[in-house]
Design a protein around this motif. Structure first.
Motif, short mmCIF file in Angstrom:
data_model
loop_
_atom_site.label_atom_id
_atom_site.label_comp_id
_atom_site.label_asym_id
_atom_site.label_seq_id
_atom_site.Cartn_x
_atom_site.Cartn_y
_atom_site.Cartn_z
N THR A 7 0.82 -1.21 0.00
CA THR A 7 0.00 0.00 0.00
C THR A 7 0.86 1.26 0.00
O THR A 7 0.55 2.24 -0.69
N THR A 29 2.18 1.80 -3.41
CA THR A 29 1.12 2.29 -4.30
C THR A 29 0.84 3.77 -4.06
O THR A 29 0.58 4.53 -5.01
N SER A 30 0.90 4.19 -2.81
CA SER A 30 0.68 5.61 -2.49
C SER A 30 1.73 6.49 -3.15
O SER A 30 1.42 7.58 -3.65
N LYS A 89 3.40 5.76 -5.91
CA LYS A 89 3.15 5.75 -7.35
C LYS A 89 2.01 6.71 -7.73
O LYS A 89 2.08 7.43 -8.72
N LEU A 90 0.96 6.69 -6.90
CA LEU A 90 -0.17 7.57 -7.17
C LEU A 90 0.23 9.04 -7.04
O LEU A 90 -0.19 9.89 -7.84
N GLU A 130 -2.27 11.12 0.36
CA GLU A 130 -1.65 9.80 0.45
C GLU A 130 -0.68 9.73 1.62
O GLU A 130 -0.54 8.69 2.27
#
Length: 325
Positions: free
Chosen positions: A168, A171-172, A174-175, A189
């Motif tokens: 997670t 992913t944060s 990357k976002l 994020e």
């Protein structure tokens, strides 16, 4: 002709004939006794000894029969226990390979497996005593195995949380990088990620030092990738971004990221500044004095920022050289 001898007196003493033999023939070896039965002087005591010997022999037979039954029980129990252990080894091997989130529920599965396995392996037992003793041994194995699987499940649950949290967090980042121009996405994020790190620290029983180190590592990675992306997409924003989030970045990486942000901004500012200055040069004007004047103006305007000034001067020289060809 044979002659029969004639005697005038008895040749042996005149005494009555001996009585019948009265001692018992039931020997200790015959009756499996360890202590001999003493001979008795009369018929009554001999019969009493014989009765005692026969009772002892009967007791020994009962012991033998009992021992035979015990051996049979033990044999059947050992067979059932061996079969159960063989099944348990196979199950334990498979259950131990359930890792991470896949280990969830393995303790309950072990309880159910044991119930089925004990019932299956007890089918060949022949009497209640065998079933009772086998159940006792199986219960010991069940408690031991369930305890082992419970610890395995707990360990894997922590690993699963580590894995999901790290995924997670990645992913944060990357976002955030995908929306580098919108810093509000990164801020949102960041808040969620710090909460996840707090949960991870609590679940693993980690103290504040571990939590702070984890936060520092993650934030540094986040800001590093953000600055790298801004340097490509919006160079002029890289340095302001660095200046705003400098305190979030680990000290040993601040100098590197600051240089990257400054260079990105300087290049953008320098190229834009050189373009603006060059626009002041009249078309087809090749006078050196005009170029020198531009150089002096650039030094005055960008002298406080050496990196930007260098980019401006280099670009002006390149434009002048291209014009002279």
């Amino acid at each position: 002709m044979s002659i029969v001898p004639q005697y005038d007196e008895f040749r042996v003493d005149n005494r009555p004939a001996g009585g019948a033999r009265q001692e018992s023939i039931a020997s200790p070896s015959l009756l499996r006794q360890t202590t001999a039965v003493s001979p008795a002087p009369n018929q009554g005591s001999g019969m009493d000894a014989l009765g005692k010997g026969l009772f002892s022999a009967g007791t020994d037979v009962a012991k033998i029969v009992g021992a035979m039954q015990d051996r049979e029980n033990a044999d059947m129990i050992f067979r059932a226990e061996t079969a159960l252990k063989d099944d348990l080894i196979k199950y334990h091997t498979a259950a131990s390979q359930r890792l991470g989130a896949n280990a969830k529920g393995v303790t309950a599965d072990t309880e159910k497996w044991f119930g089925d396995a004990v019932q299956r392996n007890a089918q060949g037992l022949q009497n209640p005593e065998q079933q009772r003793l086998f159940a006792q041994e199986a219960q010991k194995l069940r408690l031991q195995t369930v305890d082992t699987m419970s610890k395995h499940e707990a360990t894997q649950a922590r690993i699963a949380l580590d894995d999901s949290t790290n995924a997670t967090l990645a992913t944060s980042i990357k976002l955030s990088v995908a929306n580098a121009s919108d810093w509000t996405v990164m801020e949102a994020e960041k808040i969620k990620s710090l909460k996840r790190i707090d949960i991870l620290a609590t679940d693993n029983g980690k103290g504040p030092e571990w939590r702070d180190q984890k936060v520092g590592e993650w934030q540094t990675m986040l800001h590093k990738q953000m600055i790298q992306q801004l340097a490509k997409d919006s160079p002029i924003s890289a340095l302001p971004y660095y200046q705003k989030y400098e305190k979030d970045i680990d000290g040993d990486q601040r100098a590197e990221l600051k240089t990257l942000a400054e260079k990105a901004g300087s290049t953008t500012l320098g190229l834009a500044g050189a373009k603006e200055l060059w626009s002041k040069v009249p078309l087809n004007d090749t006078a050196a004095s005009n170029i020198d004047a531009l150089m002096e103006e650039a030094k005055t305007k960008y002298g406080s920022n050496p990196e930007t000034l260098k980019v401006v001067l280099d670009d002006l020289r390149a434009r002048d050289a291209a014009r002279d060809k």
